[in-house]
Design an enzyme around this catalytic site. Structure first.
Site, mmCIF file in Angstrom:
data_model
loop_
_atom_site.group_PDB
_atom_site.id
_atom_site.type_symbol
_atom_site.label_atom_id
_atom_site.label_comp_id
_atom_site.label_asym_id
_atom_site.label_seq_id
_atom_site.Cartn_x
_atom_site.Cartn_y
_atom_site.Cartn_z
ATOM 1 N N GLU A 145 3.947 4.391 5.904
ATOM 2 C CA GLU A 145 2.720 3.594 5.815
ATOM 3 C C GLU A 145 1.676 4.373 5.016
ATOM 4 O O GLU A 145 1.696 5.605 4.984
ATOM 5 C CB GLU A 145 2.220 3.304 7.247
ATOM 6 C CG GLU A 145 0.921 2.581 7.367
ATOM 7 C CD GLU A 145 0.897 1.174 6.769
ATOM 8 O OE1 GLU A 145 1.219 1.043 5.577
ATOM 9 O OE2 GLU A 145 0.520 0.227 7.487
ATOM 10 N N ASP A 146 0.753 3.646 4.382
ATOM 11 C CA ASP A 146 -0.312 4.328 3.633
ATOM 12 C C ASP A 146 -1.406 4.833 4.567
ATOM 13 O O ASP A 146 -1.798 5.986 4.530
ATOM 14 C CB ASP A 146 -0.899 3.428 2.536
ATOM 15 C CG ASP A 146 -1.353 2.057 3.042
ATOM 16 O OD1 ASP A 146 -1.136 1.756 4.232
ATOM 17 O OD2 ASP A 146 -1.923 1.289 2.249
ATOM 18 N N PHE A 181 -13.919 3.402 4.245
ATOM 19 C CA PHE A 181 -12.880 2.579 3.647
ATOM 20 C C PHE A 181 -12.453 3.269 2.360
ATOM 21 O O PHE A 181 -13.270 3.526 1.479
ATOM 22 C CB PHE A 181 -13.396 1.165 3.342
ATOM 23 C CG PHE A 181 -12.299 0.240 2.935
ATOM 24 C CD1 PHE A 181 -11.528 -0.415 3.887
ATOM 25 C CD2 PHE A 181 -12.000 0.051 1.585
ATOM 26 C CE1 PHE A 181 -10.479 -1.250 3.505
ATOM 27 C CE2 PHE A 181 -10.958 -0.783 1.203
ATOM 28 C CZ PHE A 181 -10.192 -1.440 2.163
ATOM 29 N N ASP A 185 -5.785 -0.376 -1.740
ATOM 30 C CA ASP A 185 -6.608 -1.280 -2.548
ATOM 31 C C ASP A 185 -7.882 -1.730 -1.839
ATOM 32 O O ASP A 185 -8.012 -1.613 -0.620
ATOM 33 C CB ASP A 185 -5.811 -2.538 -2.895
ATOM 34 C CG ASP A 185 -5.691 -3.481 -1.689
ATOM 35 O OD1 ASP A 185 -5.317 -3.014 -0.593
ATOM 36 O OD2 ASP A 185 -6.004 -4.680 -1.842
ATOM 37 N N ARG A 195 -5.292 0.460 -6.751
ATOM 38 C CA ARG A 195 -4.031 1.026 -6.259
ATOM 39 C C ARG A 195 -3.481 2.104 -7.190
ATOM 40 O O ARG A 195 -2.790 3.014 -6.758
ATOM 41 C CB ARG A 195 -2.971 -0.079 -6.127
ATOM 42 C CG ARG A 195 -3.268 -1.105 -5.035
ATOM 43 C CD ARG A 195 -2.022 -1.936 -4.798
ATOM 44 N NE ARG A 195 -2.267 -3.155 -4.042
ATOM 45 C CZ ARG A 195 -2.285 -3.241 -2.720
ATOM 46 N NH1 ARG A 195 -2.109 -2.157 -1.996
ATOM 47 N NH2 ARG A 195 -2.489 -4.389 -2.119
ATOM 48 N N GLY A 198 0.774 -1.243 0.000
ATOM 49 C CA GLY A 198 0.000 0.000 0.000
ATOM 50 C C GLY A 198 0.803 1.289 0.000
ATOM 51 O O GLY A 198 0.372 2.293 -0.558
ATOM 52 N N ASP A 247 -5.148 2.268 10.842
ATOM 53 C CA ASP A 247 -6.544 2.068 11.221
ATOM 54 C C ASP A 247 -6.577 1.685 12.712
ATOM 55 O O ASP A 247 -6.520 2.556 13.576
ATOM 56 C CB ASP A 247 -7.103 0.968 10.302
ATOM 57 C CG ASP A 247 -8.589 0.741 10.469
ATOM 58 O OD1 ASP A 247 -9.284 1.640 10.947
ATOM 59 O OD2 ASP A 247 -9.064 -0.355 10.114
HETATM 60 P P1 IMP Z 1 -4.383 -1.586 11.082
HETATM 61 O O1 IMP Z 1 -3.457 -2.693 11.502
HETATM 62 O O2 IMP Z 1 -5.812 -1.871 11.494
HETATM 63 O O3 IMP Z 1 -3.931 -0.234 11.519
HETATM 64 O O4 IMP Z 1 -4.483 -1.647 9.521
HETATM 65 C C1 IMP Z 1 -3.564 -1.100 8.705
HETATM 66 C C2 IMP Z 1 -3.637 -1.740 7.343
HETATM 67 O O5 IMP Z 1 -4.974 -2.053 6.924
HETATM 68 C C3 IMP Z 1 -3.095 -0.766 6.338
HETATM 69 O O6 IMP Z 1 -1.732 -1.049 6.114
HETATM 70 C C4 IMP Z 1 -3.937 -1.031 5.126
HETATM 71 O O7 IMP Z 1 -3.307 -2.015 4.347
HETATM 72 C C5 IMP Z 1 -5.224 -1.611 5.629
HETATM 73 N N1 IMP Z 1 -6.309 -0.607 5.644
HETATM 74 C C6 IMP Z 1 -6.899 -0.054 6.726
HETATM 75 N N2 IMP Z 1 -7.849 0.818 6.380
HETATM 76 C C7 IMP Z 1 -7.870 0.830 5.030
HETATM 77 C C8 IMP Z 1 -8.636 1.563 4.054
HETATM 78 O O8 IMP Z 1 -9.526 2.402 4.340
HETATM 79 N N3 IMP Z 1 -8.343 1.317 2.753
HETATM 80 C C9 IMP Z 1 -7.385 0.433 2.360
HETATM 81 N N4 IMP Z 1 -6.642 -0.263 3.238
HETATM 82 C C10 IMP Z 1 -6.885 -0.070 4.557
#
Ligand code: IMP
Length: 192
Positions: free
Chosen positions: A111-112, A165, A172, A178, A57, A115
């Site tokens: 990081e992209d 989202f 993606d 992407r 990402g 969450d």
């Molecule tokens: P976390 O571990 O819950 O913080 O999730 C982080 C990962 O989930 C990111 O590296 C993204 O790959 C994916 N992610 C979380 N939210 C989104 C979104 O809104 N769109 C796309 N990917 C997301």
């Protein structure tokens, strides 16, 4: 499937190509100034900071960010994946490790989107255990309201308050979208 088709699947654009370019430039300057003022990467002979790109990402963001930075940088790539259902919540595993050791290096994780925080916290701890000089975190988008564990984020492009989202600019849904140059929210019928 053409890019035109993918664009029509957007409910709305959250951050336009121009808005992203502007913010990435600002962020790159802020980070460069920050590291420069701390005495890091003062000249080409000093060990440059190491940008760690979280695949897949953050690839597009890293490519643009790195080219706007005004201090020397190196980069390396790492890949993680979340375990499926039935395991501990937030369990993350390493899929592809860095190519080189990071001992003594100033590391900036790129990081992209953050969450719940599990992914970035796992990586921060994993990299910190390898004795780098420093570890900082930069994310393009931060969904701070959805955080489930505390994790420190040093540089943020956009704070996303709503629970949406998003896709595009590297991000993606089922590996698609992407390559869209903007970040948008998918229409409901294209999710799930
Ligand atoms: P976390 O571990 O819950 O913080 O999730 C982080 C990962 O989930 C990111 O590296 C993204 O790959 C994916 N992610 C979380 N939210 C989104 C979104 O809104 N769109 C796309 N990917 C997301």
């Amino acid at each position: 499937m053409s890019q035109i088709d993918l664009r029509t699947r957007m409910e709305r654009v959250l951050y336009s190509e121009e808005a992203i370019a502007r913010r990435v430039r600002e962020l790159a300057h802020e980070i460069s100034e920050d590291y420069r003022s701390r005495g890091f990467a003062a000249d080409a002979k000093a060990r440059p900071i190491l940008l760690v790109c979280i695949l897949r990402g953050a690839l597009v963001f890293l490519a643009d960010l790195a080219r706007q930075m005004t201090i020397p940088v190196e980069y390396d790539l790492i890949s993680v994946s979340s375990y499926g259902n039935g395991t501990a919540p937030g369990a993350v595993r390493l899929v592809k490790d860095l190519e080189r050791p990071i001992e003594g290096r100033d590391v900036l994780i790129v990081e992209d989107i953050i969450d719940t925080g599990y992914t970035i916290e796992y990586l921060r701890r994993n990299l910190a255990s390898r004795d780098p000089a420093s570890v900082r975190v930069c994310t393009l988008v931060d969904k701070g309201a959805r955080r489930e564990i505390e994790t420190r984020v040093d540089y943020i492009g956009f704070e996303l308050a709503e629970d949406a989202f998003v896709v595009g600019y590297g991000m993606d849904y089922a590996e698609l979208y992407r390559n869209l140059p903007f970040i948008g929210v998918l229409k409901r019928e294209h999710v799930g």
